[in-house]
Design an enzyme around this catalytic site. Sequence first.
Site, PDB file in Angstrom:
ATOM      1  N   ASN A  85     -47.740  18.559  13.053  1.00  0.00           N
ATOM      2  CA  ASN A  85     -46.568  18.841  13.318  1.00  0.00           C
ATOM      3  C   ASN A  85     -46.513  20.211  13.661  1.00  0.00           C
ATOM      4  O   ASN A  85     -46.635  21.398  12.816  1.00  0.00           O
ATOM      5  CB  ASN A  85     -45.653  18.577  12.262  1.00  0.00           C
TER       6      ASN A  85
ATOM      7  N   LYS B  21     -44.173  22.558  14.644  1.00  0.00           N
ATOM      8  CA  LYS B  21     -42.960  23.333  14.511  1.00  0.00           C
ATOM      9  C   LYS B  21     -42.697  24.127  15.553  1.00  0.00           C
ATOM     10  O   LYS B  21     -42.970  23.669  16.899  1.00  0.00           O
ATOM     11  CB  LYS B  21     -43.212  23.801  13.055  1.00  0.00           C
TER      12      LYS B  21
ATOM     13  N   HIS C 256     -37.013  15.431   9.050  1.00  0.00           N
ATOM     14  CA  HIS C 256     -37.950  16.512   8.253  1.00  0.00           C
ATOM     15  C   HIS C 256     -37.404  17.251   7.455  1.00  0.00           C
ATOM     16  O   HIS C 256     -36.124  17.894   7.565  1.00  0.00           O
ATOM     17  CB  HIS C 256     -38.712  17.290   9.568  1.00  0.00           C
TER      18      HIS C 256
ATOM     19  N   GLU D 170     -37.239  20.483   6.922  1.00  0.00           N
ATOM     20  CA  GLU D 170     -36.602  21.874   7.510  1.00  0.00           C
ATOM     21  C   GLU D 170     -35.416  21.317   8.130  1.00  0.00           C
ATOM     22  O   GLU D 170     -34.304  22.219   8.261  1.00  0.00           O
ATOM     23  CB  GLU D 170     -37.748  22.308   8.253  1.00  0.00           C
TER      24      GLU D 170
ATOM     25  N   GLU E   7     -43.055  13.501   1.900  1.00  0.00           N
ATOM     26  CA  GLU E   7     -43.419  15.115   2.215  1.00  0.00           C
ATOM     27  C   GLU E   7     -42.583  15.920   0.941  1.00  0.00           C
ATOM     28  O   GLU E   7     -41.439  16.336   1.049  1.00  0.00           O
ATOM     29  CB  GLU E   7     -42.734  15.818   3.456  1.00  0.00           C
TER      30      GLU E   7
ATOM     31  N   GLY F 274     -45.814  23.888   3.565  1.00  0.00           N
ATOM     32  CA  GLY F 274     -45.942  25.332   3.861  1.00  0.00           C
ATOM     33  C   GLY F 274     -46.106  26.356   2.912  1.00  0.00           C
ATOM     34  O   GLY F 274     -46.268  27.733   3.013  1.00  0.00           O
TER      35      GLY F 274
ATOM     36  N   SER G 269     -48.787  20.839   2.965  1.00  0.00           N
ATOM     37  CA  SER G 269     -50.063  21.595   2.557  1.00  0.00           C
ATOM     38  C   SER G 269     -51.567  20.808   2.478  1.00  0.00           C
ATOM     39  O   SER G 269     -52.364  21.272   1.825  1.00  0.00           O
ATOM     40  CB  SER G 269     -50.143  22.769   1.314  1.00  0.00           C
TER      41      SER G 269
HETATM   42  P1  PGA Z   1     -47.624  22.017   6.020  1.00  0.00           P
HETATM   43  O1  PGA Z   1     -46.401  21.328   6.727  1.00  0.00           O
HETATM   44  O2  PGA Z   1     -48.632  21.129   6.389  1.00  0.00           O
HETATM   45  O3  PGA Z   1     -47.871  23.212   6.769  1.00  0.00           O
HETATM   46  O4  PGA Z   1     -47.250  22.253   4.490  1.00  0.00           O
HETATM   47  C1  PGA Z   1     -46.075  19.912   6.715  1.00  0.00           C
HETATM   48  C2  PGA Z   1     -45.164  19.537   7.413  1.00  0.00           C
HETATM   49  O5  PGA Z   1     -43.816  20.152   7.531  1.00  0.00           O
HETATM   50  O6  PGA Z   1     -44.861  18.482   8.015  1.00  0.00           O
END
Ligand code: PGA
Length: 248
Positions: free
Chosen positions: A9, A11, A94, A96, A166, A172, A211
């Site tokens: 992803n 982003k 997601h 976010e 998640e 993140g 992460s």
């Molecule tokens: P990350 O993000 O691996 O940077 O924690 C995962 C995601 O948001 O899909």
Amino acid sequence: MRRSLVVGNWKMNGTRASSESLAKGIVAGLVSDHADIAVCAPYVYLPYIAEVVKGTELALGSQNVADQASGAYTGEISATMLKEIGVTYALVGHSERRSYYGDTDASVAARFKQAQEQGIIPILCVGETLEEREQDKTFSVINKQLDAVIDLVGIASFDAAVIAYEPVWAIGTGKTATDEQAQEVHYYIRQYIAAKDQVIADKIQILYGGSAKPDNAKGLFAMPDIDGGLIGGASLDAESFLKIFNSI
Ligand code: PGA
């Protein structure tokens, strides 16, 4: 045996040139097809990345999809448009999107439906915040997120879908769920689906995200109900993304 899947992803990162070069780097390093692999690029780069991945094992995904089929929805991108470009997967829900852009359980379910109607595989993201985990609400939050979709499209639709667990507190933050913490929730999700349809529960890919890195992926992927990963930060570097893919 379920086939595993690793999805990057990206982003809102990169430029056209850096995205193309990242996709080329991944394609060049793909030496085995032991699992499925995809990248979710920003909308505007999808046509360019589609050219890079054409005829390769690397599949293309989008980071969202509109909850309506077409019409007066300024700024939205429909499933039909994504399908035309060659998108195989679409992230929906997601965290976010849910927390910064107001995507609700109902709109996430509508996005899931729109994707499927065009033959795009939705990757339904679910997960609890730190506060919800501390209040022992993890499972009830996940039930609610799954139910919104099941109520709209029915359990049979999960035959052509992926779920990504998640935990919001792990995205993140560098704070990964332990292998056991993740497995516990993945097992829970699979049992929840199994109570409605055992065949789909046995088949559906449930990815872990939050992460995940080259040094922790192996342990996570070794868990019986973890069928791969949704990778954010570590997917922005071809070498680390491929290391994660190869640790399956
Ligand atoms: P990350 O993000 O691996 O940077 O924690 C995962 C995601 O948001 O899909």
